[in-house]
Write an enzyme that holds these catalytic residues in place. Structure first.
Site, short mmCIF file in Angstrom:
data_model
loop_
_atom_site.label_atom_id
_atom_site.label_comp_id
_atom_site.label_asym_id
_atom_site.label_seq_id
_atom_site.Cartn_x
_atom_site.Cartn_y
_atom_site.Cartn_z
N HIS A 4 23.21 22.69 68.23
CA HIS A 4 22.46 22.15 68.91
C HIS A 4 21.31 21.19 67.79
CE1 HIS A 4 19.14 21.80 72.65
NE2 HIS A 4 19.18 20.68 72.05
N HIS B 60 20.41 16.86 67.29
CA HIS B 60 20.63 15.62 67.87
C HIS B 60 20.48 14.26 66.58
CE1 HIS B 60 20.60 17.07 71.66
NE2 HIS B 60 19.34 17.70 71.63
N ARG C 181 20.42 11.45 70.29
CA ARG C 181 19.32 11.83 70.69
C ARG C 181 18.82 11.98 72.10
NH1 ARG C 181 13.75 9.58 70.90
NH2 ARG C 181 14.66 7.57 71.49
N ALA C 182 18.57 13.24 72.44
CA ALA C 182 18.68 13.55 73.80
C ALA C 182 17.47 12.69 74.61
CB ALA C 182 18.41 15.03 74.01
N HIS D 112 21.40 19.27 79.80
CA HIS D 112 20.46 18.78 78.84
C HIS D 112 19.65 17.50 79.50
CE1 HIS D 112 17.64 18.01 75.36
NE2 HIS D 112 18.64 18.85 74.53
N TYR E 17 12.00 19.31 79.46
CA TYR E 17 13.36 19.97 78.93
C TYR E 17 13.31 21.53 79.38
CZ TYR E 17 14.36 16.46 75.23
OH TYR E 17 14.90 15.49 74.63
N HIS F 241 17.40 25.37 74.39
CA HIS F 241 15.94 25.78 74.47
C HIS F 241 15.77 27.17 74.86
CE1 HIS F 241 16.47 21.40 75.57
NE2 HIS F 241 16.07 21.35 74.28
N GLU G 282 18.21 22.93 66.90
CA GLU G 282 17.71 21.40 67.31
C GLU G 282 16.88 20.91 66.50
OE1 GLU G 282 15.39 20.86 71.00
OE2 GLU G 282 16.80 19.55 71.84
N ARG H 232 8.47 19.63 64.67
CA ARG H 232 8.74 19.31 63.26
C ARG H 232 7.75 19.95 62.37
NH1 ARG H 232 11.57 13.30 63.65
NH2 ARG H 232 12.61 13.72 65.54
ZN ZN Z 1 18.48 18.93 72.45
#
Ligand code: ZN
Length: 340
Positions: free
Chosen positions: A6, A8, A69-70, A176, A192, A221, A282, A288
């Site tokens: 996972h 992106h 990018r989701a 997703h 999400y 997730h 992810e 982050r």
């Molecule tokens: Zn994702």
């Protein structure tokens, strides 16, 4: 091999996302979209070497299953035409990343979905992703309206053309959602996780898994709220006379490890059979920062798996074996890209 299923392309070159803004502005103004921007191989390399590739090396992972990018999919924006052009641009860019870094990235496609537009629209792009780009899966948005849930649930025959295509190509779908345009939802904090939970519940109460016995879905997730509430879903399935939850769901439905603390991973591994858990981080994504309690990045999820009281064989399933099983085309694609 450690496969992160996972990831992106959250670091894509600036002109790519800038074009998207102009595309949507042009659509709103009733004008034709501007031409797509030029993006050089060097620009792509730069975004990857300083980003995802650097983190793969630092964290000791080998391969990321990589998709657009989701939150940027934005299926609620524009219309079917803008979605088609945007999905094509995003998937092509992922293909270029995989071609430049064939040992480190294998692609998964986003779909040109739009709210209340039949997902039959997506079939040509799925074919292109698999046949031309060597992608091994798709991201399926159960709510293209971005937080208003205007399309039928995943159990509805509305979605069956996509499921038929998944079975035909032997590719799984990660359920997703994209960005929320409903201010009641925070995109990565609540939309999400509710998308994950809702997708699971929709599949549970449907006949999709009976109608497509070999189909595979990944609930990302960490499965949203599902593993934590496994007893609730067992009970709901029982009350609705659907059968034993593990029997009706676990041949087809899998969970990733994008859970950003050790207690969450411990629960996941305790509740969900090891054969149904796929390693994922992810990164570089929703969270982050560095956890002051551990001194490590929240999304450095390999550290949590390393600490689980599981055998080496079970950890190898989570890190590699399950991914190769769920993504039916993955092993052949790894062999192909490694030769290149
Ligand atoms: Zn994702």
């Amino acid at each position: 091999m450690i496969i992160d299923i996972h990831g992106h392309y959250t670091t894509s070159p600036r002109q790519h996302e800038a074009w998207r803004t102009r595309q949507i502005e042009a659509h709103a103004a009733g004008k034709a979209p501007p031409p797509r921007p030029a993006i050089t191989d060097d620009e792509i390399r730069e975004t990857i070497t300083g980003g995802q590739l650097k983190l793969q090396r630092e964290r000791g992972t080998d391969l990321t299953i990589f998709s657009p990018r989701a939150a940027g999919m934005g299926h609620h924006l524009g219309d079917a035409t803008t979605s088609e052009a945007w999905a094509a641009a995003c998937n092509e860019l992922i293909h270029r990343v995989c071609a430049l870094f064939p040992k480190n990235f294998i692609g998964v496609g986003m779909l040109p979905q739009s709210a209340r537009v039949s997902p039959k629209n997506c079939l040509a792009e799925i074919d292109r992703c698999v046949n031309e780009y060597g992608f091994v899966g798709i991201n399926l948005n159960p709510d293209p309206s971005g937080g208003h849930w205007q399309d039928p649930p995943l159990g509805d025959r509305y979605w069956y053309p996509v499921y038929e295509k998944m079975v035909e190509h032997d590719i799984p779908a990660m359920v997703h959602v994209s960005a929320a345009c409903n201010p009641a939802f925070h995109t990565t904090g609540s939309h999400y996780l509710s998308g994950d939970t809702t997708g699971f519940n929709q599949l549970m109460t449907s006949s999709v898994l009976k109608d497509f016995p070999s189909i595979k879905f990944i609930i990302p997730h960490g499965g949203g709220a599902v593993p934590y509430h496994w007893g609730r879903y067992r009970g709901l399935a029982q009350d609705a006379k659907l059968g034993l939850l593990s029997e009706i769901m676990l041949k087809n439905v899998f969970f990733d490890t994008c859970v950003y603390h050790l207690p969450g991973q411990e629960l996941l591994a305790k509740v969900i059979p090891v054969d149904n858990i796929l390693f994922a981080s992810e990164m570089i994504g929703a969270v982050r920062g560095i956890d002051p309690e551990t001194g490590h990045h929240y999304d450095d999820t390999k550290r949590y798996i390393d600490q689980l009281p599981l055998s080496a064989a079970d950890k190898a399933k989570i890190f590699e074996g399950n991914a190769r099983r769920v993504y039916g085309r993955l092993s052949a694609q790894i062999a192909k890209q490694t030769r290149e």
